[in-house]
Design a protein around this motif. Structure first.
Motif, PDB file in Angstrom:
ATOM      1  N   ASP A 239       0.633   0.215  -2.920  1.00  0.00           N
ATOM      2  CA  ASP A 239      -0.198   0.188  -4.126  1.00  0.00           C
ATOM      3  C   ASP A 239      -1.655  -0.006  -3.734  1.00  0.00           C
ATOM      4  OD1 ASP A 239      -0.680  -2.557  -3.668  1.00  0.00           O
ATOM      5  OD2 ASP A 239       0.966  -3.166  -4.978  1.00  0.00           O
ATOM      6  N   VAL A 240      -2.557   0.032  -4.697  1.00  0.00           N
ATOM      7  CA  VAL A 240      -3.993   0.099  -4.401  1.00  0.00           C
ATOM      8  C   VAL A 240      -4.474  -1.076  -3.566  1.00  0.00           C
ATOM      9  CG1 VAL A 240      -6.303   0.133  -5.410  1.00  0.00           C
ATOM     10  CG2 VAL A 240      -4.473   1.481  -6.454  1.00  0.00           C
ATOM     11  N   ALA A 241      -4.117  -2.306  -3.956  1.00  0.00           N
ATOM     12  CA  ALA A 241      -4.609  -3.485  -3.233  1.00  0.00           C
ATOM     13  C   ALA A 241      -4.097  -3.511  -1.800  1.00  0.00           C
ATOM     14  CB  ALA A 241      -4.192  -4.759  -3.971  1.00  0.00           C
ATOM     15  N   GLU A 242      -2.799  -3.245  -1.628  1.00  0.00           N
ATOM     16  CA  GLU A 242      -2.226  -3.246  -0.276  1.00  0.00           C
ATOM     17  C   GLU A 242      -2.753  -2.068   0.536  1.00  0.00           C
ATOM     18  OE1 GLU A 242       2.027  -5.279  -0.051  1.00  0.00           O
ATOM     19  OE2 GLU A 242       2.012  -3.583  -1.438  1.00  0.00           O
ATOM     20  N   GLU A 243      -3.061  -0.964  -0.132  1.00  0.00           N
ATOM     21  CA  GLU A 243      -3.588   0.204   0.563  1.00  0.00           C
ATOM     22  C   GLU A 243      -4.943  -0.119   1.199  1.00  0.00           C
ATOM     23  OE1 GLU A 243      -3.127   4.089   1.924  1.00  0.00           O
ATOM     24  OE2 GLU A 243      -1.699   2.799   0.887  1.00  0.00           O
ATOM     25  N   ILE A 244      -5.771  -0.843   0.478  1.00  0.00           N
ATOM     26  CA  ILE A 244      -7.062  -1.267   1.026  1.00  0.00           C
ATOM     27  C   ILE A 244      -6.847  -2.187   2.225  1.00  0.00           C
ATOM     28  CG2 ILE A 244      -9.149  -2.612   0.542  1.00  0.00           C
ATOM     29  CD1 ILE A 244      -8.921  -1.594  -2.378  1.00  0.00           C
ATOM     30  N   ALA A 245      -5.894  -3.099   2.106  1.00  0.00           N
ATOM     31  CA  ALA A 245      -5.635  -4.068   3.178  1.00  0.00           C
ATOM     32  C   ALA A 245      -5.122  -3.385   4.438  1.00  0.00           C
ATOM     33  CB  ALA A 245      -4.640  -5.127   2.698  1.00  0.00           C
TER      34      ALA A 245
END
Length: 316
Positions: A239-245
């Motif tokens: 998902d978006v947050a984990e993708e950034i991480a």
């Protein structure tokens, strides 16, 4: 993840590259994969008007360089011991002052050694699964019990899941010992992470969307990577947050290991904790029909031909 200017080709004149060697094949255990990748890259560059020519292995390239036949090299040799990922080729090309794709001597040599890559990551505070370094003849049974099952046993300096053994119970130890004897050199025993297998392509110093790999057989081995047609590739993988991480972690790991240009960082996400753990860096990733960097690039609207062009542009 948005498409930035760095995710687009900068120019469109193939003459700026001069005469390009697409270096493939070689004599490593990954020769066939490299030949497949090389043919794809060659076709893509030629389709864009690049004066590109196949060269099979380092001795043939050396002969061509002595005679001044090439202006730059697109390196798609995989592996070590005759491959193009262990720093030897990079040192040769720097000596000839011929530009080439991918990481330099340091990043190439370091990341071909999984154990020392882990040591660098740990010194930089980057997460990676627990491991043991096994010298030739080491007691694998004792090491597995000390580390805690399940574990993987793999050569420290091979790629494409070559020579990897899974040890889920002590009954599997004999098979792992046979694998270790077959390679003879230093081995890595790594704690098996139960969870999602992910990979992040790097282009320049930016992460491409992650890919979550779901092999039908439960393990992403050589067959799942290059032969099977039933492996699922979910992109983006998180998902978006984990993708950034995961993107930031991959870039940090890539740069910490001295890498540059382009590559791929393999990561596991522990199912119970959600923690991301670094596995390894590939400095000359595959460019076959099954390969992951082209799949991630397509998610950003980058065609295979554009991707090859952008990688070659990094040599200018």
């Amino acid at each position: 993840m948005t498409v930035t200017h760095s995710h687009r080709p900068r120019g469109n004149d193939p003459q700026v590259f001069g005469r390009v060697a697409v270096l493939m094949g070689g004599s490593s255990s990954e020769r066939e994969v490299s030949l497949d990748s090389g043919r794809n890259v060659l076709d893509a560059l030629r389709a864009r008007g690049v004066d590109a020519h196949p060269v099979d292995g380092i001795p043939a390239l050396l002969d061509a360089l002595v005679h001044g036949q090439f202006d730059r090299v697109f390196n798609i040799l995989h592996g070590n011991k005759g491959g193009g990922e262990d720093g030897v080729l990079q040192g040769l090309l720097q000596g000839f002052e011929v530009p080439y794709t991918g990481s330099g001597v340091l990043g190439s040599a370091l990341t071909m050694d999984k154990i020392r890559t882990k040591q660098v990551w740990l010194s930089a505070g980057l997460p990676t699964p627990r491991y043991r370094r096994l010298q030739a003849g080491a007691d694998l049974r004792a090491a597995a019990l000390a580390l805690g099952l399940p574990v993987f046993v793999k050569p420290s300096s091979e790629g494409s899941s070559v020579g990897v053994a899974r040890v889920e119970t002590l009954d599997d130890i004999d098979a792992a010992i046979a694998v270790a004897r077959g390679y003879g050199g230093e081995m890595l025993m790594e704690q098996m992470v139960i969870g999602d297998e992910l990979t992040v392509g790097i282009l320049g110093a930016q992460a491409l969307p992650s890919i979550r790999i779901v092999p039908k057989g439960g393990w992403y081995d050589y067959n799942a990577k290059y032969i099977a047609e039933d492996t699922q590739y979910l992109c983006p993988g998180l998902d978006v947050a984990e993708e950034i991480a995961i993107g930031q972690l991959a870039v940090d790991a890539f740069l910490a290991a001295g890498c540059s240009g382009w590559g791929r960082v393999d990561v596991m996400r522990d199912r119970s904790s959600g923690k991301l753990l670094l596995l390894e860096v590939n400095t000359a990733p595959g460019m076959t029909s099954h390969s992951l960097v082209p799949k991630a690039a397509r998610q950003l609207g980058i065609s295979f031909e554009d991707l090859c062009w952008m990688i070659l542009e990094q040599t200018l």
